[in-house]
Design a protein around this motif. Structure first.
Motif, PDB file in Angstrom:
ATOM      1  N   GLN A 128      -5.328   6.682 -10.038  1.00 26.28           N
ATOM      2  CA  GLN A 128      -4.917   5.369 -10.534  1.00 26.28           C
ATOM      3  C   GLN A 128      -6.155   5.010 -11.613  1.00 26.28           C
ATOM      4  OE1 GLN A 128      -3.443   2.011  -8.152  1.00 26.28           O
ATOM      5  NE2 GLN A 128      -3.204   3.527  -6.638  1.00 26.28           N
ATOM      6  N   ASP A 145      -5.115   7.967  -5.559  1.00 18.38           N
ATOM      7  CA  ASP A 145      -6.087   7.048  -5.570  1.00 18.38           C
ATOM      8  C   ASP A 145      -7.234   7.418  -6.947  1.00 18.38           C
ATOM      9  OD1 ASP A 145      -7.932   5.611  -4.406  1.00 18.38           O
ATOM     10  OD2 ASP A 145      -9.143   6.593  -3.311  1.00 18.38           O
ATOM     11  N   THR A 168      -9.138  -1.346  -0.900  1.00 22.02           N
ATOM     12  CA  THR A 168      -8.340  -1.485  -0.017  1.00 22.02           C
ATOM     13  C   THR A 168      -8.339  -2.972   0.341  1.00 22.02           C
ATOM     14  OG1 THR A 168     -10.122  -0.687   1.310  1.00 22.02           O
ATOM     15  CG2 THR A 168      -8.244   0.780   0.559  1.00 22.02           C
ATOM     16  N   PRO A 179      -3.435   0.109  -2.854  1.00 24.60           N
ATOM     17  CA  PRO A 179      -4.337   1.004  -2.095  1.00 24.60           C
ATOM     18  C   PRO A 179      -3.480   2.106  -1.606  1.00 24.60           C
ATOM     19  CG  PRO A 179      -4.066  -1.527  -1.712  1.00 24.60           C
ATOM     20  CD  PRO A 179      -3.266  -1.186  -2.450  1.00 24.60           C
ATOM     21  N   VAL A 180      -4.345   3.381  -1.492  1.00 27.38           N
ATOM     22  CA  VAL A 180      -3.874   4.450  -0.792  1.00 27.38           C
ATOM     23  C   VAL A 180      -4.417   5.062   0.384  1.00 27.38           C
ATOM     24  CG1 VAL A 180      -3.607   6.731  -1.550  1.00 27.38           C
ATOM     25  CG2 VAL A 180      -3.567   5.344  -3.368  1.00 27.38           C
ATOM     26  N   CYS A 224       0.902  -1.288  -0.054  1.00 28.60           N
ATOM     27  CA  CYS A 224      -0.075   0.003  -0.178  1.00 28.60           C
ATOM     28  C   CYS A 224       0.838   1.344   0.061  1.00 28.60           C
ATOM     29  CB  CYS A 224      -0.923   0.031   1.216  1.00 28.60           C
ATOM     30  SG  CYS A 224      -0.134   0.339   2.820  1.00 28.60           S
ATOM     31  N   PRO A 261     -14.841   7.558  -2.925  1.00 29.76           N
ATOM     32  CA  PRO A 261     -13.769   6.969  -2.415  1.00 29.76           C
ATOM     33  C   PRO A 261     -13.998   5.540  -1.511  1.00 29.76           C
ATOM     34  CG  PRO A 261     -13.831   8.720  -1.366  1.00 29.76           C
ATOM     35  CD  PRO A 261     -15.288   8.886  -2.326  1.00 29.76           C
ATOM     36  N   PRO A 262     -12.750   4.860  -1.200  1.00 28.78           N
ATOM     37  CA  PRO A 262     -11.547   4.555  -2.053  1.00 28.78           C
ATOM     38  C   PRO A 262     -12.077   4.109  -3.564  1.00 28.78           C
ATOM     39  CG  PRO A 262     -11.720   2.946  -0.511  1.00 28.78           C
ATOM     40  CD  PRO A 262     -12.977   3.917  -0.117  1.00 28.78           C
ATOM     41  N   TYR A 263     -11.180   4.688  -4.348  1.00 30.36           N
ATOM     42  CA  TYR A 263     -11.553   4.125  -5.882  1.00 30.36           C
ATOM     43  C   TYR A 263     -10.744   2.974  -6.156  1.00 30.36           C
ATOM     44  CZ  TYR A 263     -13.256   8.963  -5.985  1.00 30.36           C
ATOM     45  OH  TYR A 263     -13.985  10.211  -5.742  1.00 30.36           O
ATOM     46  N   HIS A 292      -3.411  12.341  -1.839  1.00 30.15           N
ATOM     47  CA  HIS A 292      -4.360  11.134  -1.736  1.00 30.15           C
ATOM     48  C   HIS A 292      -5.331  11.000  -2.943  1.00 30.15           C
ATOM     49  CE1 HIS A 292      -5.733   8.252   1.514  1.00 30.15           C
ATOM     50  NE2 HIS A 292      -6.831   8.367   0.595  1.00 30.15           N
TER      51      HIS A 292
END
Lengths: 324, 675
Positions: free
Chosen positions: A251, A248, A302, A265-266, A235, A297-299, A244
């Motif tokens: 990407q 995120d 995770t 994952p960010v 990550c 988000p998260p895009y 961020h």
């Protein structure tokens, strides 16, 4: 060990723009972590955009200074120091605060402008990044002591971000251009901070580049992500909502433009720390709830990161697990 | 009338005792446009005429010129004035000039006062001329208040011992010692390390002539060692200096060699058996040495020393030493000397680039400093003159030099100044490497090439044109290591082609600058010479007194004053030697009579002044029951005068009535008594 009596217990939390508008989980995770530390983060009534150091300052310094000084004056009124969660806000407010405190000519001129909205900059507040508070006030040993779920075996690509470090003259980490403080904070959670090429490079978003020339800004991001991928990270950990966003959402955009997929994952630092401290990953925004709308988000999912965390935990059971 | 003028123009006719009613003459200097370009001299003149006690006001373009001085002399001779004020520049610049002017017509030189309306006024307030005029009026009015209370003082003379102390035996110190000794003065040359020679002994060749550094410095070192008038005290440090010009008392700590220097015959048998291997400072850590060592083969004195920080006292050397020179019980020795003059030539430290992280020194094996490259190029260096890169000990096919490392950089810990030697030594090293490996690729990343000396520009021309060395104008932003082959990649902007470059080299040399020695602050305090903003020692005047200091009898030579190359260091050394010699040859020197005086009748003998005096000039005579101030040791700082609870101490030229008169006129009191 840090002298706990010296820790300031109340701060004004300056949220900025990108954090609350795009990544509410950053605010949520930060509130939870600071609650656990016994530090109260208060809302700031009437705070505006910081304003962004690259965009506003590049065009008109007096305007930039007046808006920043106005924000700081709110905290002065509250008789608290300002805590920020964003590198851009940190850059603007720290540097504006320094200018206002050390250059009487600019302070007087700015105060004339502020007088029109019945405000005055007095120079009584400090500007602190939450990373500064965690590293310099709480300290790595105290943070490590509170870890209940060590994130063993997790390889983290640390991203510092430009405004956290530069210009070096007035930053709370000294003159070092290749610092290690953020890596130390990440390693306090039990994770490994891996070395990768051009670690101190920009995310690509800053200075208005993302807005003006998006594909060029994403090319920066692509290069950084590629370097992290080469180093085999699980990550990316950052401490700035704008970085961020760039990593995120970036990407997704990189996939469209360059047809490259990274799936890294960010994670914001307080999310990682909260996880290691045994806080609920749903509350920290690390796992999507069932009703998470599309396009939020998260895009980058995770889940792979969380799976690895869980797998490593079951492999090497921790003796003193505290239930969250 | 004409007879009177005739009579008054005789210099001997002037006899001012200081007891007459003060007649103050004020001379306003335009200093070209420096003063007159900012304030109205006519308005200042009109105002000055209204100050009580002023009898004459004259303005002139350059008061310091002959014509200007003659204006003052004529007025004195005519008896029109008996106190003189020149309102001009700082007294640091021209006070001596005007005092000499007064003396030349027989007037006591201490009846002069300088009002500084340039540095303290028109230079700093040049954008506010009206307010500057008000400040000028204040400064002149205050000076008049002091001048009215001035008293004549007598200059004292003290003897100057014809013995000099030279601190530091690099190329500058060696030349000072040589020049003074050749004029028949006794010289004590103190060197911190076991050998004399300094940084120059580390160098291979010198620019721009490419002659061998060792061939120049080693014969000089040898001559110094044999000179009957030079006493070389190596491996020793000056720990204390007391006294005053002409009569300094110096304490030196001679460190123990643990090898009897008179017995050691330099056979080297001890080195073969010594089991301890440590870093060789002389080779900048590029080569090892034993715990018992001579820094380099041509060292002077050529005797062994044991490095006790690393020695394990196994005694093997003691067993093999035929002359029985090894002595583990050797103790430091205290040497005390009385000298007349002191020349400080302690040199510089090369900038340590470890802290500047983007250049990776200390992290990447194949990044070395310029001084390390110099040792590699040296025939008696770690690689006997065939440079290799540290990671694999092979001659690199490509080398890059990065200029201005530690210099011309305003970041914290770096130096804003130009170090003046790095452009030349980098080009010299680049040429040397090209001579050995013509097929290699040598690149210099520079900001500006500063080839300012005699023959330097030509040297640069040849480096670029005939040797094919690449020059890229741009400061390297950062470098990183290619993990596969340990090559070094440099990122920079080629500012001439306006494009970023990223180039890989097998080795990188950081052209590190020169910085003040780490112990400069200690040296500065010990010799009583201030440091300039860059940390080097401050000369008395940057142009006219470059080797003198504001501490009488103390001179500076070489890189201790600022970065300089060998020709400049030697030139300054010769200047310092000449300045010291002129003091010693005269045999006596005048001392300003600014010492404090004690009024015995008022003294309560509380003795508080004795502890306060930073110069140890005050003592208590138990037998006569009086406190005494040594007039020569006293530097006139005024601490005792200010602290004396009885008001028994007063300081010449800064008497209470003089200071209070200035204060009274500086702060106007209103009718109701309030300030």
């Amino acid at each position: 060990m840090t002298d706990s009596s010296k820790i300031v217990r109340d701060y004004d939390l300056f949220l900025g723009c990108v954090g609350p508008n795009r990544f509410p989980q950053i605010e949520a995770a930060t509130m939870l972590v600071f609650e656990k530390l016994g530090i109260n983060l208060h809302d700031m009534n009437g705070a505006s955009c910081c304003p962004a150091p690259g965009v506003f300052r590049s065009f008109d310094i007096p305007t930039w200074l007046a808006l920043a000084a106005r924000n700081i004056s709110i905290s002065e009124q509250d008789q608290r120091d300002v805590a920020v969660i964003c590198n851009g806000c940190f850059g603007t407010l720290l540097e504006a605060n320094n200018i206002m405190k050390t250059e009487p000519g600019k302070r007087d001129a700015t105060n004339k402008t502020l007088a029109k909205v019945n405000r005055e900059f007095k120079g009584t507040a400090k500007v602190r990044h939450i990373i500064d508070i965690l590293y310099n006030d709480i300290g790595v040993p105290a943070i490590a002591d509170m870890v209940t779920n060590p994130l063993r075996g997790i390889k983290v690509g640390v991203h510092y971000g430009c405004h956290l470090l530069k210009p070096t003259g007035i930053r709370p980490w000294g003159k070092d251009e290749r610092p290690k403080f953020f890596d130390e904070l990440v390693e306090a959670t039990g994770a490994d901070s891996v070395e990768y090429k051009d670690k101190y490079m920009c995310c690509g978003a800053g200075g208005g580049v993302r807005t003006a020339v998006k594909d060029i800004s994403l090319d920066f991001t692509r290069e950084k992500l590629q370097n992290m991928k080469d180093a085999g990270v699980d990550c990316l950990v950052d401490c700035c909502p704008f970085c961020h966003l760039q990593f995120d959402l970036g990407q997704v955009e990189i996939k469209q433009i360059f047809n490259v997929e990274f799936n890294i994952p960010v994670i914001y630092y307080t999310q990682l720390l909260g996880l290691a401290w045994g806080l609920n990953p749903y509350d920290l925004g690390l796992l999507p709830t069932a009703d998470k709308p599309a396009g939020t988000p998260p895009y980058v999912p995770t889940q792979p990161f969380m799976n690895k965390v869980l797998a490593n935990m079951s492999e090497s059971p921790v003796t003193e697990v505290e239930t969250a | 009338m004409s007879e009177e003028i005739q009579k008054a123009s005789e210099p001997t006719a002037v006899n001012i005792t200081g007891l007459e009613e003060p007649k103050v003459g004020v001379y306003l200097c335009h200093c070209g446009v420096n003063i007159a370009g900012v304030i109205s001299m006519d308005e200042l003149e009109a105002y000055t005429k209204t100050i009580p006690g002023v009898v004459k006001v004259t303005q002139y373009k350059f008061m310091c010129s002959d014509t200007g001085q003659n204006l003052i002399k004529d007025d004195i001779k005519k008896g029109e004035v008996n106190r003189v004020i020149v309102a001009a520049c700082s007294p640091r610049m021209h006070e001596p000039t005007f005092r000499k002017c007064l003396r030349s017509v027989g007037m006591n030189q201490f009846l002069f006062e300088q009002a500084n309306i340039r540095e303290h006024n028109t230079w700093v307030h040049m954008r506010q001329p009206e307010k500057a005029l008000e400040v000028a009026k204040d400064i002149v009015r205050i000076a008049v208040a002091k001048a009215r209370n001035l008293e004549p003082l007598d200059v004292m003379t003290v003897k100057v011992k014809p013995v000099a102390l030279v601190i530091g035996a690099g190329v500058a110190g060696i030349n000072v010692a040589k020049d003074l000794a050749n004029q028949n003065f006794q010289v004590h040359l103190v060197e911190k390390t076991p050998t004399i020679g300094g940084h120059m002994a580390q160098l291979d060749k010198t620019f721009p002539t490419m002659d061998c550094s060792a061939c120049i410095i080693t014969p000089e070192m040898s001559n110094i060692g044999q000179h009957p008038k030079i006493n070389t005290i190596n491996y020793a440090e000056v720990t204390d200096i007391s006294g005053y010009v002409g009569n300094f008392h110096v304490t030196i700590n001679k460190k123990p060699h643990y090898v009897d220097q008179s017995l050691c015959n330099s056979c080297g048998g001890c080195v073969d058996v010594c089991p301890v291997i440590t870093e060789n400072e002389f080779d900048e850590g590029m080569k090892d040495r034993k715990a018992i060592y001579i820094p380099f083969p041509q060292a002077i004195p050529n005797k062994y020393t044991i490095d006790m920080d690393h020695c394990i006292q196994c005694g093997l050397c003691k067993d093999v030493c035929e002359p029985h020179a090894i002595n583990f019980d050797d103790k430091p020795k205290k040497i005390e000397l009385d000298v007349g003059t002191i020349v400080v030539a302690t040199g510089f430290d090369p900038y340590d680039p470890t802290d500047y992280k983007p250049y990776g020194f200390g992290r990447f094996e194949n990044v070395i400093t310029g001084l390390q490259m110099e040792r590699e190029l040296s025939s008696f260096g770690p690689t006997t003159g065939k440079p290799v890169r540290p990671s694999d000990n092979k001659a690199p096919h490509s080398i890059a030099f990065i200029q201005c490392v530690g210099s011309r950089n305003c970041q914290v810990g770096m130096h804003p100044y130009c170090s003046r030697v790095c452009c030349m030594y980098a080009m010299k090293q680049a040429r040397q490497y090209k001579e050995k490996h013509p097929e290699s690729d040598v690149t210099i990343f520079y900001m500006d090439i500063r080839a300012f000396g005699k023959g330097y520009e030509e040297f640069y021309e040849i480096a670029a044109r005939e040797y094919g060395i690449n020059f890229i104008r741009g400061r390297a932003s950062e470098i990183y290591e290619n993990p596969e082959n340990k090559n070094i990649v440099i990122r920079a902007e080629d500012t001439l082609l306006k494009r970023p470059v990223e180039l890989e080299f097998e080795m990188v040399v950081l052209s590190v600058g020169l910085e003040p020695r780490k112990d400069m602050q200690t040296i500065s305090r010990m010799v009583g010479v201030a440091q300039t903003g860059d940390g080097f020692l401050m000369e008395a005047h940057p142009k006219l007194r470059p080797v003198d200091t504001l501490s009488d009898g103390v001179f500076i030579a070489g890189a201790v004053q600022g970065p300089k190359d060998i020709p400049d260091a030697v030139a300054q050394a010769k200047g310092a030697a000449s300045a010291a010699a002129s003091l010693m040859a005269r045999g006596e020197v005048e001392i300003e009579p600014y010492f404090s005086k004690i009024n015995e009748a008022m003294c309560s003998k509380c003795l508080s002044c004795i502890d306060l005096c930073p110069y140890g000039a005050i003592s208590f005579d138990k037998y006569e029951d009086v406190v005494r101030i040594n007039e020569v040791l006293c530097k006139g700082c005024g601490t005792c005068a200010a602290a004396c609870p009885c008001g028994a101490i007063s300081q010449n030229h800064f008497r209470e009535k003089q200071i209070f008169a200035m204060l009274d006129t500086a702060i106007p009191v209103t009718a109701n008594g309030k300030i």
